[in-house]
Design a protein around this motif. Sequence first.
Motif: not given
Length: 114
Positions: A51-62, A64-69, A89-100
Amino acid sequence: MKIFFSALGILFIAFIMKIDLLEGTIPLAAFYKEPVVEETCVDVPDIKTITVRTIPGDNLQSLFALYPSESSMSFSERLELFYELNPHLLKQSFKPGESIQLPFSTKNAHSCTN
């Protein structure tokens, strides 16, 4: 007139045969056998997540790069698991502070059903 009565006779016989075959004089239960239930075994993936809390500027690739499999999951498999875990999150971007939840590793569990 002969043709008219012949047609009525054929229709009457067809009607009697239809009633006999559908509702029947022979019980239908004699024709149906109990279905054989076979045990099916399927490998079900056991998904470990982070479980990760997003910050401004996060995207899916970043993320996945920070937390590799840990396992040898391809990007497309990991992306599919990500959207299964986070369908909102299928049709929207990340919001800062959101837990995913990010898929971290998978392990196949053996599951059998009757």
